[in-house]
Design an enzyme around this catalytic site. Structure first.
Site, short mmCIF file in Angstrom:
data_model
loop_
_atom_site.label_atom_id
_atom_site.label_comp_id
_atom_site.label_asym_id
_atom_site.label_seq_id
_atom_site.Cartn_x
_atom_site.Cartn_y
_atom_site.Cartn_z
N TYR A 52 0.79 -1.26 0.14
CA TYR A 52 0.24 0.00 -0.15
C TYR A 52 1.05 1.28 0.13
O TYR A 52 1.50 1.59 0.95
CB TYR A 52 -0.97 0.12 1.29
CG TYR A 52 -2.08 0.84 1.07
CD1 TYR A 52 -3.32 0.39 0.53
CD2 TYR A 52 -2.31 2.06 1.74
CE1 TYR A 52 -4.58 1.10 0.87
CE2 TYR A 52 -3.22 2.85 1.49
CZ TYR A 52 -4.35 2.42 0.99
OH TYR A 52 -5.56 3.27 1.05
N TYR A 71 -5.01 5.08 -7.65
CA TYR A 71 -5.30 4.82 -6.23
C TYR A 71 -6.75 4.42 -6.02
O TYR A 71 -7.64 5.18 -5.80
CB TYR A 71 -5.07 6.41 -5.67
CG TYR A 71 -5.11 6.41 -3.97
CD1 TYR A 71 -4.65 5.19 -3.22
CD2 TYR A 71 -6.04 7.15 -3.34
CE1 TYR A 71 -4.92 5.28 -1.95
CE2 TYR A 71 -5.99 7.06 -2.00
CZ TYR A 71 -5.55 6.12 -1.24
OH TYR A 71 -5.45 6.09 0.04
#
Lengths: 376, 136
Positions: free
Chosen positions: A280, A331
């Site tokens: 992440y 994203y």
């Protein structure tokens, strides 16, 4: 107690295009992605009996179910915090399927993260000085990057990690995006000098340390491993899935410090057995911090590892964020990385690592992770 | 320094109201457990160390050092226009607790980890006093 190991699989993946202006609603994006994921698996709308979502997703399970035509929704739920809950959702859904509470669960995310409410401006996470934010927001810590930059500074001070090393994360991922036509930065190269000369947004984060803001949708379809073996695509078996709360950690440790021992024990594998990783990367430095806190490398060695090309698809010891990640593909808050980790198990990535057996995906620097395994 | 437009003011809650009230009266106090004497900041209802609900508010020296900091250089939100660059610091008080704050007299390029600082109470509006810090 019976473990989760390889009893459930991700059988379908789906996504929309990634853009700065989708021109349609977040619910529509989620629905399109779900249809793609069902088609990918060779399943039909009427097979779905479970729906799960990020709490920050704006499409309720009822809204999705009524559009999809799901009449008997046996399992639904959400996981709170922020964008960092993708792997936790996989863990919840896998547990439900393994225990027979549901049989076909769809996890979805539809977001207009650029044309709609923008995370980068605190428009989603801002608390107007209430609760714990009374102790941060009045002093100008208003957005996720503020909080995370504070930890990054502590770790730079503690372990000697440099901004240039952060830059090599961004450059490595951009190389991967330049091989991925779906990536928002497919056509745009990035050099280490571009990174170093880009403006500071929140020092120590340069512009190219920060993730994209994206409009798009993504979905995963989970069924039992047994059922997945009879479907259209090779199953991505869930070898392990775990989550961890933020807790009280100060300004150095990430949640991976708590999660890693449980994850590796559950999977019964060691970090050096992982073939490819998605991590992440809301901010580039966190790839380095995750590599360290999950135990892929020792603390303080993540920066040099990245600088030496360790996470590059081309020759790296552990290729990371092979679709371009949040910095350069899109994203979608872990969703696009979960999708990429499935592709790596299937052999479908645009930066495919050879002979992948174990594919690792962190969706929140320790707040959740899954390890996927290729069926033997 | 007066109120800063664009920066939210703190909204006191059940567990944090005394912190802000002591500041308004001109004193920095931090919550501590009456039983095990562990500090807690931000304050909470129960001691995470020993489980007691018995809390007290103890005056602290106000001395500390910069533990970490960030410098906001881009006006990420429209309401920050004209306020950048600004530094946000985490101060480690001599007594141990970590406080997020700002420095009143240090240019952003001079902020460093380890910088010794002292609390400076600054009003922000009629009802609110913020614990900012100055260089020692």
């Amino acid at each position: 107690m019976e473990s989760l190991r390889n009893r459930v699989a991700i059988a379908g993946i789906g996504e929309t295009e990634y853009s700065r202006a989708s021109g349609r609603s977040e619910t529509r994006l989620a629905l399109e992605a779900i249809l793609h994921a069902l088609d990918d698996a060779g399943l039909r709308r009427e097979d779905v009996d479970g729906l799960m979502r990020w709490s920050v997703d704006t499409s309720s399970e009822a809204e999705i179910a009524s559009n999809l035509g799901v009449r008997d929704l046996a399992w639904f739920g959400e996981v709170n915090q922020a964008g960092n809950v993708g792997a936790a959702l996989v863990a919840h859904a896998a547990a439900a399927i393994a225990t027979g509470l549901a049989h076909c669960i769809v996890i979805y995310r539809g977001v207009n993260g650029r044309s709609g409410r923008r995370y980068g401006r605190g428009e989603v996470t801002g608390r107007r000085g209430q609760g714990a934010a009374a102790f941060t927001e009045p002093f100008g810590l208003l957005t996720p990057q503020h909080q995370l930059a504070m930890v990054a500074r502590s770790r730079m001070h503690e372990f000697g990690t440099t901004s240039r090393q952060f830059g090599w994360v961004a450059v490595s991922e951009r190389e991967h995006a330049n091989r991925n036509p779906r990536a928002m930065f497919y056509d745009t190269p990035l050099t280490i000098d571009d990174h170093q000369s880009s403006r500071f947004v929140v020092d120590p984060f340069h512009l190219y340390d920060c993730c994209l803001e994206t409009d798009g949708g993504g979905a995963l379809v989970l069924v039992s491993a047994e059922r997945a073996r009879g479907l259209r695509k090779p199953p991505a078996l869930i070898r392990a899935a775990a989550q961890a709360g933020h807790g009280e950690r100060g300004f150095v440790d990430t949640a991976a410090v708590s999660l890693a021992p449980r994850l590796w024990a559950q999977a019964e594998v060691a970090p050096d057995e992982i073939d490819v990783a998605q991590i992440y990367d809301h901010f580039a430095p966190y790839v380095i911090f995750a590599l360290e806190d999950y135990g892929f490398v020792a603390r303080g060695e993540g920066g040099p590892f990245v600088e030496a090309g360790g996470i590059r698809w081309d020759g790296g010891v552990l290729p990371v964020n092979t679709s371009g990640g949040h910095l350069s593909e899109a994203y979608l808050q872990g969703m696009n990385q979960l999708i990429e980790s499935v592709r790596q198990v299937r052999g479908e990535s645009t930066s495919q690592v050879e002979d992948v057996q174990l594919s690792f995906c962190d969706t929140g620097i320790g707040t959740g992770a899954v390890i996927l395994e290729r069926d033997r | 320094m007066s109120a800063r437009p664009g920066f939210p003011l703190p909204v006191p809650s059940e567990d944090s109201a005394p912190f802000w009230e002591y500041l308004r009266q001109g004193e920095l106090r931090v919550q501590r457990c009456l039983v095990c004497t562990a500090f807690a900041h931000p304050p909470r209802l129960m001691c995470p160390n020993c489980g007691s609900f018995d809390r007290e508010w103890v005056p602290v020296s106000g001395r500390g050092t910069v533990y970490s900091y960030v410098v906001t250089r881009q006006a990420i939100h429209p309401s920050f226009e004209g306020h950048t660059p600004y530094a946000t610091v985490v101060v480690e008080l001599a007594e141990g607790p970590l406080l997020t704050s700002n420095l009143v007299d240090v240019p952003v390029d001079e902020v460093r980890v380890g910088l010794p600082v002292m609390v400076a109470l600054v009003t922000a509006g009629d009802e609110v006093t913020l614990p900012l810090f100055r260089r020692m």
